[in-house]
Design an enzyme around this catalytic site. Sequence first.
Site, mmCIF file in Angstrom:
data_model
loop_
_atom_site.group_PDB
_atom_site.id
_atom_site.type_symbol
_atom_site.label_atom_id
_atom_site.label_comp_id
_atom_site.label_asym_id
_atom_site.label_seq_id
_atom_site.Cartn_x
_atom_site.Cartn_y
_atom_site.Cartn_z
ATOM 1 N N TYR A 1 3.338 15.910 3.657
ATOM 2 C CA TYR A 1 3.799 16.218 5.018
ATOM 3 C C TYR A 1 4.849 15.228 5.518
ATOM 4 O O TYR A 1 4.703 14.667 6.606
ATOM 5 C CB TYR A 1 2.613 16.243 5.998
ATOM 6 C CG TYR A 1 1.448 17.057 5.510
ATOM 7 C CD1 TYR A 1 1.505 18.447 5.517
ATOM 8 C CD2 TYR A 1 0.307 16.442 5.017
ATOM 9 C CE1 TYR A 1 0.450 19.200 5.042
ATOM 10 C CE2 TYR A 1 -0.758 17.188 4.537
ATOM 11 C CZ TYR A 1 -0.677 18.566 4.554
ATOM 12 O OH TYR A 1 -1.724 19.301 4.087
ATOM 13 N N TYR B 1 -9.296 23.990 8.442
ATOM 14 C CA TYR B 1 -8.304 23.627 7.421
ATOM 15 C C TYR B 1 -8.858 24.037 6.056
ATOM 16 O O TYR B 1 -9.973 23.659 5.697
ATOM 17 C CB TYR B 1 -8.001 22.110 7.423
ATOM 18 C CG TYR B 1 -7.007 21.781 6.338
ATOM 19 C CD1 TYR B 1 -5.636 22.001 6.533
ATOM 20 C CD2 TYR B 1 -7.434 21.361 5.079
ATOM 21 C CE1 TYR B 1 -4.726 21.785 5.515
ATOM 22 C CE2 TYR B 1 -6.523 21.140 4.056
ATOM 23 C CZ TYR B 1 -5.175 21.354 4.284
ATOM 24 O OH TYR B 1 -4.278 21.153 3.260
ATOM 25 N N ASP C 1 -16.436 26.566 2.626
ATOM 26 C CA ASP C 1 -15.486 25.645 2.010
ATOM 27 C C ASP C 1 -16.081 24.244 2.115
ATOM 28 O O ASP C 1 -16.047 23.619 3.175
ATOM 29 C CB ASP C 1 -14.147 25.751 2.752
ATOM 30 C CG ASP C 1 -13.118 24.732 2.253
ATOM 31 O OD1 ASP C 1 -13.486 23.820 1.501
ATOM 32 O OD2 ASP C 1 -11.940 24.853 2.645
ATOM 33 N N LYS D 1 -12.222 18.042 -4.535
ATOM 34 C CA LYS D 1 -12.153 16.631 -4.155
ATOM 35 C C LYS D 1 -13.137 15.740 -4.937
ATOM 36 O O LYS D 1 -12.828 15.312 -6.024
ATOM 37 C CB LYS D 1 -12.365 16.495 -2.654
ATOM 38 C CG LYS D 1 -11.183 17.032 -1.833
ATOM 39 C CD LYS D 1 -11.389 16.737 -0.380
ATOM 40 C CE LYS D 1 -10.302 17.305 0.496
ATOM 41 N NZ LYS D 1 -9.101 16.501 0.550
HETATM 42 N N1 PMP Z 1 -10.370 22.784 2.100
HETATM 43 C C1 PMP Z 1 -10.708 21.654 2.751
HETATM 44 C C2 PMP Z 1 -11.883 21.664 3.682
HETATM 45 C C3 PMP Z 1 -9.970 20.480 2.527
HETATM 46 O O1 PMP Z 1 -10.292 19.361 3.201
HETATM 47 C C4 PMP Z 1 -8.891 20.517 1.615
HETATM 48 C C5 PMP Z 1 -8.051 19.275 1.325
HETATM 49 N N2 PMP Z 1 -7.832 18.428 2.375
HETATM 50 C C6 PMP Z 1 -8.589 21.712 0.959
HETATM 51 C C7 PMP Z 1 -9.347 22.828 1.230
HETATM 52 C C8 PMP Z 1 -7.435 21.812 0.001
HETATM 53 O O2 PMP Z 1 -7.682 21.117 -1.165
HETATM 54 P P1 PMP Z 1 -6.465 20.600 -2.078
HETATM 55 O O3 PMP Z 1 -5.730 19.581 -1.267
HETATM 56 O O4 PMP Z 1 -7.158 20.024 -3.287
HETATM 57 O O5 PMP Z 1 -5.649 21.792 -2.404
#
Ligand code: PMP
Length: 435
Positions: free
Chosen positions: A25, A153, A252, A281
């Site tokens: 970003y 997000y 998620d 992650k």
């Molecule tokens: N979902 C959530 C809840 C996240 O926190 C993130 C990453 N910050 C993602 C999806 C996307 O994962 P990535 O950055 O590995 O594509």
Amino acid sequence: MTTSIDYTDAANWLAYDVDHIWHPYTNVCKPSPVFPVVAAEGVMIELADGRRLVDGMASWWAAIHGYNQPVLNQAIETQLKSMSHIMFGGLTHEPAVRLAETLINITADSLQHVFLADSGSVSVEVAMKMALQYQLARGNKNKTRLLSFRNAYHGDTFGAMSVCDPVNGMHSLFQGVLAQHYFADAPICNEQGQADNFEDFENLIRRQHNEIAAVILEPMVQGAGGMRMYCADYLHKVRALCDELNVLLILDEIATGFGRTGKLFAYEHAGIRPDILCLGKALTGGYMTLAATLTSRHIAETIGGGEPGNLMHGPTFMANPLACSVASASINLLLASPWQARIDRIEKQMRAELQRCQELSAVKNVRVMGAIGVVELQCEIDMHWIQPRFVELGVWLRPFNNLIYIMPPYIIETEQLSKITSAIFTVVTELSVSK
Ligand code: PMP
């Protein structure tokens, strides 16, 4: 000669970075300062100038065991000697099967099928495809939308972005390209742990369920969309309505999974099960990029019985053996560790030590859940000031908007965590005085 920079001096390659490389970003015309790192060990990050910082970020929720972890290093070294990568089309390997078995064993009983994706965002894309293909296979041709939440997000690819908060997710910028989905107000709970604004979600899903394939949400904590915490009661109610209205529930847990909220998976706080679960992650202990999308046998077989039957995804680095090996090693290491006690200790310490920030005029709210500590400020933070200030104070934190937050590796020691909470108090005091 493929490079001409003198790499013996970090200032040289740092200048090249500023000139040529995008960071997350960022604007190439107004580059934000970046600090050159040369090593990381345990909870410490070492900069090129020799300064050592206590890590409060776990590399964005991922490095739960800290850095340069001997067991994880060993897993990669061992795997490297047999094969670092092999295509997953038409071939398979033990690291993938071991990881799939482990994931199936540690998640809800109903989750029996695994798709190994290459990043969190991709696992969200796959989850959305699963939900849409499932509804199509059931003859629900109108169920083509998702229901998400404000402040959500879910990633930066277009499908994932389309279910991120419409404002934070810059939907206006990509108007006409992003798919249109529904958004309920971000969950709010009262002091008694009960959902306070469930009607907004309820009204929306009752009105539109004939068009909705799935609800997608981050259980218990909305992460990058505002670090907002909410209650198990809200999740319970979402699960019940999804069941009643034939809408799938995608959870998620890319950020919340693997212990971060105090349970191995955040949905356990509510005793519910997802229809589709995204993990990423901390899956590899922060060593490599890998994610997983899990679903039930019923959903997988319904997709399989539809047209075309195949789940339409297959990335080049799917189930990368190095990543799968280190993921299995990371999960085993976590489960063999006193992780609950560690997170409990981190939670108690953050509650005790961050509380005093609440008295400062620059602070709007302090909140803690598991190994996540948040100090929300009244105003947006000037990153050009705060980032070097934290480095001066010997800690690594990466605030955004008006949020300073801690999500340390679980192995952080009491004094190391105190160093972080003291640095936050110092900085927020300075901000309060200067206001
Ligand atoms: N979902 C959530 C809840 C996240 O926190 C993130 C990453 N910050 C993602 C999806 C996307 O994962 P990535 O950055 O590995 O594509």
